[in-house]
Design an enzyme around this catalytic site. Sequence first.
Site, mmCIF file in Angstrom:
data_model
loop_
_atom_site.group_PDB
_atom_site.id
_atom_site.type_symbol
_atom_site.label_atom_id
_atom_site.label_comp_id
_atom_site.label_asym_id
_atom_site.label_seq_id
_atom_site.Cartn_x
_atom_site.Cartn_y
_atom_site.Cartn_z
ATOM 1 N N ASN A 88 0.798 -0.845 -0.162
ATOM 2 C CA ASN A 88 0.752 -0.303 -0.013
ATOM 3 C C ASN A 88 0.618 1.320 0.215
ATOM 4 O O ASN A 88 2.156 1.357 0.438
ATOM 5 C CB ASN A 88 -0.987 0.174 1.280
ATOM 6 C CG ASN A 88 -1.705 -1.092 1.193
ATOM 7 O OD1 ASN A 88 -2.142 -1.810 0.022
ATOM 8 N ND2 ASN A 88 -2.495 -1.400 2.396
ATOM 9 N N ASP A 90 -0.301 4.057 1.060
ATOM 10 C CA ASP A 90 -1.220 5.250 1.982
ATOM 11 C C ASP A 90 -0.128 4.837 3.068
ATOM 12 O O ASP A 90 0.574 3.633 2.966
ATOM 13 C CB ASP A 90 -2.805 4.143 2.356
ATOM 14 C CG ASP A 90 -2.769 3.143 2.657
ATOM 15 O OD1 ASP A 90 -3.343 2.846 2.163
ATOM 16 O OD2 ASP A 90 -2.031 2.833 3.902
ATOM 17 N N HIS A 105 5.901 -0.563 -2.922
ATOM 18 C CA HIS A 105 5.437 0.377 -4.316
ATOM 19 C C HIS A 105 5.224 2.159 -4.139
ATOM 20 O O HIS A 105 4.365 2.720 -4.645
ATOM 21 C CB HIS A 105 4.153 -0.135 -4.423
ATOM 22 C CG HIS A 105 4.124 -1.636 -4.801
ATOM 23 N ND1 HIS A 105 2.962 -2.549 -4.936
ATOM 24 C CD2 HIS A 105 5.769 -2.613 -4.866
ATOM 25 C CE1 HIS A 105 3.041 -3.554 -5.544
ATOM 26 N NE2 HIS A 105 4.257 -3.251 -5.249
ATOM 27 N N GLY A 171 -5.250 -8.835 3.029
ATOM 28 C CA GLY A 171 -6.206 -8.271 2.101
ATOM 29 C C GLY A 171 -5.291 -8.256 0.527
ATOM 30 O O GLY A 171 -4.835 -6.547 0.048
ATOM 31 N N SER A 173 -4.170 -9.433 -3.245
ATOM 32 C CA SER A 173 -4.740 -10.582 -3.826
ATOM 33 C C SER A 173 -3.569 -11.734 -4.404
ATOM 34 O O SER A 173 -4.065 -12.524 -5.439
ATOM 35 C CB SER A 173 -5.109 -10.002 -5.143
ATOM 36 O OG SER A 173 -4.166 -9.184 -6.040
HETATM 37 N N1 APR Z 1 -10.794 -6.763 4.139
HETATM 38 C C1 APR Z 1 -9.758 -7.892 4.360
HETATM 39 N N2 APR Z 1 -9.733 -7.859 2.261
HETATM 40 C C2 APR Z 1 -10.192 -7.240 1.726
HETATM 41 C C3 APR Z 1 -11.390 -6.797 1.839
HETATM 42 C C4 APR Z 1 -11.768 -6.085 3.487
HETATM 43 N N3 APR Z 1 -12.626 -5.668 3.832
HETATM 44 N N4 APR Z 1 -11.834 -6.451 0.807
HETATM 45 C C5 APR Z 1 -11.259 -6.831 -0.130
HETATM 46 N N5 APR Z 1 -10.137 -6.871 0.375
HETATM 47 C C6 APR Z 1 -9.047 -8.292 -0.681
HETATM 48 C C7 APR Z 1 -9.697 -8.922 -2.118
HETATM 49 O O1 APR Z 1 -10.287 -10.089 -2.085
HETATM 50 C C8 APR Z 1 -7.634 -8.971 -2.399
HETATM 51 O O2 APR Z 1 -7.474 -10.008 -2.325
HETATM 52 O O3 APR Z 1 -7.947 -7.775 -0.722
HETATM 53 C C9 APR Z 1 -7.080 -7.862 -1.962
HETATM 54 C C10 APR Z 1 -7.029 -7.110 -2.953
HETATM 55 O O4 APR Z 1 -6.594 -7.187 -3.810
HETATM 56 P P1 APR Z 1 -6.123 -5.564 -5.425
HETATM 57 O O5 APR Z 1 -7.060 -4.733 -5.453
HETATM 58 O O6 APR Z 1 -5.552 -6.949 -5.807
HETATM 59 O O7 APR Z 1 -4.720 -5.189 -3.971
HETATM 60 P P2 APR Z 1 -3.558 -5.328 -4.167
HETATM 61 O O8 APR Z 1 -3.209 -7.046 -3.464
HETATM 62 O O9 APR Z 1 -2.674 -4.975 -3.117
HETATM 63 O O10 APR Z 1 -2.646 -5.316 -5.429
HETATM 64 C C11 APR Z 1 -1.281 -5.258 -5.710
HETATM 65 O O11 APR Z 1 -1.087 -4.332 -7.408
HETATM 66 O O12 APR Z 1 -2.379 -2.302 -8.710
HETATM 67 C C12 APR Z 1 -1.248 -2.554 -8.060
HETATM 68 O O13 APR Z 1 0.637 -1.429 -6.979
HETATM 69 C C13 APR Z 1 -1.257 -2.154 -6.995
HETATM 70 O O14 APR Z 1 0.038 -2.804 -4.465
HETATM 71 C C14 APR Z 1 -0.983 -2.614 -5.606
HETATM 72 C C15 APR Z 1 -0.819 -3.856 -6.285
#
Ligand code: APR
Length: 230
Positions: A88, A90, A105, A171, A173
């Site tokens: 993240n 933030d 990142h 949290g 993917s």
């Molecule tokens: N609590 C916990 N997990 C959650 C919640 C919640 N309230 N809401 C959604 N999620 C989960 C989703 O199920 C998913 O597995 O959070 C994950 C979000 O996945 P992404 O949107 O792919 O975010 P992230 O994994 O942080 O992306 C990785 O991709 O775009 C780039 O640089 C960016 O750091 C980012 C990286």
Amino acid sequence: MKKKLVVLTGAGISAESGLKTFRDMGGLWENYAIEEVATPEGWEKNPQLVLDFYNERRKQAYLAKPNRAHLVLADLEKEFEVKIITQNVDNLHEKAGSTNVVHLHGELSKVRSVKNPDLIYEVDNKAINLGDLAEDGGQLRPHIVWFGELVPMIEPAADICLDADIFVVIGTSLQVYPAAGLVGYVGNDVPKFVIDPSMPAYSFNTKNVEFIEKTAVEGIDVFLEKLKNL
Ligand code: APR
């Protein structure tokens, strides 16, 4: 000697603080083309569009408050040596009081010179536009790792994972490398937990992994209970 608790977080831990994730329904990548706002090519093509994208996210992140999941992780520093590796950008972990946070990142609140990546400025929630220059005359750009750019903190993050006594993923993917590959550095015998409401196919060894199929705010209390029995 405190046990080493290593936490890998992604956008999902900040969802309940009101910040959008990337790949969920209504996520950022539903409304923006990644290549336009999160790649060096996009920056070359239309830098103001990129600046606007991050100015908007910087403003939202500045106003966001840490949620219970961030706060519990900060509180666990009383009993554990907690190291947070976050994807993240933030600063909700820091706002919650966590003192050991590695940003893989980058950080929304920082910008840097296009000429010298080490010339970094803290801008809080200030908007940055074309013509805003660093002291070396370079245009200011978000201090964010775009797709295709190097992830300078990946080695220190891998070393932290190698050393973990307990590992928890909250949290993410796990679709973006090299961040997603960090789970492979955690020892097979290390207890691992995953907190996520919709279990994506976590592509890591399933030894010693316990899925807590809940949101970060609900799941962190389940995790706390399990910690007591470790
Ligand atoms: N609590 C916990 N997990 C959650 C919640 C919640 N309230 N809401 C959604 N999620 C989960 C989703 O199920 C998913 O597995 O959070 C994950 C979000 O996945 P992404 O949107 O792919 O975010 P992230 O994994 O942080 O992306 C990785 O991709 O775009 C780039 O640089 C960016 O750091 C980012 C990286």
